[in-house]
Motif scaffolding. Structure first.
Motif, PDB file in Angstrom:
ATOM      1  N   ARG A  53       0.730  -1.092   0.108  1.00 36.62           N
ATOM      2  CA  ARG A  53      -0.057  -0.321  -0.255  1.00 36.62           C
ATOM      3  C   ARG A  53       0.771   0.840   0.020  1.00 36.62           C
ATOM      4  O   ARG A  53       2.063   1.337   0.539  1.00 36.62           O
ATOM      5  CB  ARG A  53      -0.726  -0.445   1.007  1.00 36.62           C
ATOM      6  CG  ARG A  53      -1.931  -0.951   1.600  1.00 36.62           C
ATOM      7  CD  ARG A  53      -3.032  -1.086   2.361  1.00 36.62           C
ATOM      8  NE  ARG A  53      -2.439  -0.842   4.017  1.00 36.62           N
ATOM      9  CZ  ARG A  53      -3.334  -0.040   4.496  1.00 36.62           C
ATOM     10  NH1 ARG A  53      -4.802   0.027   4.291  1.00 36.62           N
ATOM     11  NH2 ARG A  53      -2.799  -0.607   5.323  1.00 36.62           N
TER      12      ARG A  53
ATOM     13  N   ARG B 283      -0.973   8.774  -0.656  1.00 34.44           N
ATOM     14  CA  ARG B 283      -1.371   9.434  -1.376  1.00 34.44           C
ATOM     15  C   ARG B 283      -0.813  10.643  -1.546  1.00 34.44           C
ATOM     16  O   ARG B 283      -0.966  11.774  -1.129  1.00 34.44           O
ATOM     17  CB  ARG B 283      -2.935   9.865  -1.324  1.00 34.44           C
ATOM     18  CG  ARG B 283      -3.847   8.552  -1.424  1.00 34.44           C
ATOM     19  CD  ARG B 283      -4.970   8.921  -1.602  1.00 34.44           C
ATOM     20  NE  ARG B 283      -6.126   9.451  -2.496  1.00 34.44           N
ATOM     21  CZ  ARG B 283      -6.253  10.330  -2.359  1.00 34.44           C
ATOM     22  NH1 ARG B 283      -6.052  11.627  -1.030  1.00 34.44           N
ATOM     23  NH2 ARG B 283      -6.734  11.350  -3.290  1.00 34.44           N
TER      24      ARG B 283
ATOM     25  N   ALA C  25      -4.383   7.188  -9.347  1.00 35.37           N
ATOM     26  CA  ALA C  25      -4.830   6.916  -8.587  1.00 35.37           C
ATOM     27  C   ALA C  25      -4.553   7.821  -7.100  1.00 35.37           C
ATOM     28  O   ALA C  25      -5.604   8.378  -6.659  1.00 35.37           O
ATOM     29  CB  ALA C  25      -4.292   4.950  -7.783  1.00 35.37           C
ATOM     30  N   VAL C  26      -3.054   8.026  -7.246  1.00 37.95           N
ATOM     31  CA  VAL C  26      -3.285   9.467  -5.846  1.00 37.95           C
ATOM     32  C   VAL C  26      -4.124  10.963  -6.186  1.00 37.95           C
ATOM     33  O   VAL C  26      -3.490  11.808  -5.552  1.00 37.95           O
ATOM     34  CB  VAL C  26      -1.487   9.657  -5.571  1.00 37.95           C
ATOM     35  CG1 VAL C  26      -0.785   8.298  -5.157  1.00 37.95           C
ATOM     36  CG2 VAL C  26      -0.958  10.371  -7.133  1.00 37.95           C
TER      37      VAL C  26
ATOM     38  N   VAL D  21     -10.829  11.166  -2.039  1.00 40.85           N
ATOM     39  CA  VAL D  21     -10.967  10.170  -1.472  1.00 40.85           C
ATOM     40  C   VAL D  21     -11.576  10.137  -0.132  1.00 40.85           C
ATOM     41  O   VAL D  21     -11.043  10.919   0.109  1.00 40.85           O
ATOM     42  CB  VAL D  21     -10.492   8.705  -1.347  1.00 40.85           C
ATOM     43  CG1 VAL D  21      -9.775   8.159  -2.795  1.00 40.85           C
ATOM     44  CG2 VAL D  21      -8.848   9.258  -0.891  1.00 40.85           C
TER      45      VAL D  21
ATOM     46  N   ARG E 138      -7.340   7.132   3.100  1.00 42.44           N
ATOM     47  CA  ARG E 138      -8.068   5.984   2.385  1.00 42.44           C
ATOM     48  C   ARG E 138      -6.144   6.081   2.114  1.00 42.44           C
ATOM     49  O   ARG E 138      -5.986   7.636   1.148  1.00 42.44           O
ATOM     50  CB  ARG E 138      -8.531   5.627   1.933  1.00 42.44           C
ATOM     51  CG  ARG E 138      -9.722   4.731   3.049  1.00 42.44           C
ATOM     52  CD  ARG E 138     -10.682   4.846   1.940  1.00 42.44           C
ATOM     53  NE  ARG E 138     -12.038   5.042   3.256  1.00 42.44           N
ATOM     54  CZ  ARG E 138     -12.398   3.754   3.132  1.00 42.44           C
ATOM     55  NH1 ARG E 138     -11.464   2.465   2.934  1.00 42.44           N
ATOM     56  NH2 ARG E 138     -13.404   3.795   4.281  1.00 42.44           N
TER      57      ARG E 138
ATOM     58  N   VAL F 123      -3.674   3.878  -0.783  1.00 42.74           N
ATOM     59  CA  VAL F 123      -3.611   3.575  -2.489  1.00 42.74           C
ATOM     60  C   VAL F 123      -2.740   1.659  -2.525  1.00 42.74           C
ATOM     61  O   VAL F 123      -1.833   1.796  -2.019  1.00 42.74           O
ATOM     62  CB  VAL F 123      -2.677   3.962  -3.466  1.00 42.74           C
ATOM     63  CG1 VAL F 123      -2.422   3.285  -4.988  1.00 42.74           C
ATOM     64  CG2 VAL F 123      -3.979   5.572  -3.415  1.00 42.74           C
TER      65      VAL F 123
ATOM     66  N   SER G   1      -5.337   0.320  -6.440  1.00 46.10           N
ATOM     67  CA  SER G   1      -6.983  -0.013  -6.287  1.00 46.10           C
ATOM     68  C   SER G   1      -6.824   1.715  -5.745  1.00 46.10           C
ATOM     69  O   SER G   1      -5.620   1.756  -4.543  1.00 46.10           O
ATOM     70  CB  SER G   1      -7.038  -1.366  -4.828  1.00 46.10           C
ATOM     71  OG  SER G   1      -7.006  -1.999  -5.617  1.00 46.10           O
ATOM     72  N   ASP G   2      -7.910   2.378  -5.260  1.00 44.37           N
ATOM     73  CA  ASP G   2      -8.086   3.469  -4.105  1.00 44.37           C
ATOM     74  C   ASP G   2     -10.101   3.195  -4.210  1.00 44.37           C
ATOM     75  O   ASP G   2     -10.408   2.742  -5.030  1.00 44.37           O
ATOM     76  CB  ASP G   2      -7.523   4.576  -6.053  1.00 44.37           C
ATOM     77  CG  ASP G   2      -8.824   4.651  -6.405  1.00 44.37           C
ATOM     78  OD1 ASP G   2      -9.865   5.379  -6.545  1.00 44.37           O
ATOM     79  OD2 ASP G   2      -8.509   4.711  -8.161  1.00 44.37           O
TER      80      ASP G   2
ATOM     81  N   GLY H 158     -14.622   1.871  -3.639  1.00 42.24           N
ATOM     82  CA  GLY H 158     -13.831   2.516  -4.313  1.00 42.24           C
ATOM     83  C   GLY H 158     -13.006   1.193  -5.961  1.00 42.24           C
ATOM     84  O   GLY H 158     -14.223   0.615  -6.402  1.00 42.24           O
TER      85      GLY H 158
END
Length: 213
Positions: A10, A13, A53-54, A58, A62, A64, A82-83, A124
């Protein structure tokens, strides 16, 4: 739990997560002995996926999620990011003077195929891309198994080195217990062990069929 043919991690962000993801991919592909063109294309594609994603808004802090997998015997390299953001990213067709919007267009151009899936648990999405990666192969893993489970052709660790097993037979100790005799292909002395005694062997995890995550 990850296997020798995958790595998952993980990222926070922030912009520094992009080079971190690239470095992890480069290291893993080095372990898998992937060709340099696969490394170069993989880094480009993963960079675009993580960059998108970053930037996605969100809830909360959370992170990424990134997953890198070598499928089959090196046929495919799968990259997943995934995000927790809503919506589905779409390929943009920017004009010649536009300075942004080319990320997914680059992914679409370089990848064998790509897509977007809803996350099976949580909120997400997961954006994934698959690249053709002929020749890449996960490095052998190590596991401990009982001596009675050892089979010819396996590699076992004994006397500080790896040896290929040529033959295996069983016999009885004088005390009546079951012994396993493991004959090594290099001509060294055979191993004579109790059936339940653990031995370290090399194995390669087999990847499953190609399915969308």
């Amino acid at each position: 739990m990850t296997t020798p043919n995958e790595v998952a991690f993980r990222l926070t962000r922030c912009r520094s997560s992009v080079p971190r993801a690239r470095a992890t991919l480069r290291a893993k592909l080095g372990e898998w002995r992937a060709a340099q063109p696969v490394v170069d294309v993989g880094e480009l594609v993963l960079s675009e996926l993580v960059t998108n994603a970053v930037r996605v808004p969100v809830p909360g802090d959370r992170m990424v999620g990134v997953r890198i997998e070598c499928r089959g015997r090196g046929e495919l390299l799968r990259l997943e990011v995934s995000d927790a953001g809503v919506g589905r990213p779409e390929v943009q067709r920017p004009g010649e003077l536009d300075n942004a919007g080319r990320g997914l267009l680059l992914v679409e151009t370089l990848a064998h195929r790509w897509g977007v899936d809803e996350r099976p648990a949580g909120i997400g999405k997961t954006v994934w891309a698959e690249l053709l990666a002929p020749g890449a192969a996960p490095a052998p893993a190590e596991a401990q198994i009982a001596a009675v489970s050892v089979r010819p052709g396996q590699c076992v660790r004994a006397w500080g080195a790896w040896h290929t097993v040529r033959a295996v037979r069983s016999e009885r100790f004088a005390s009546g217990g079951l012994a396993v005799v493991i004959v090594l292909s290099d001509g060294g002395p055979a191993l004579r062990l109790h059936a339940a005694e653990p031995l370290t062997v090399r194995t390669v995890a087999q990847a499953g069929p190609v399915i969308s995550s």
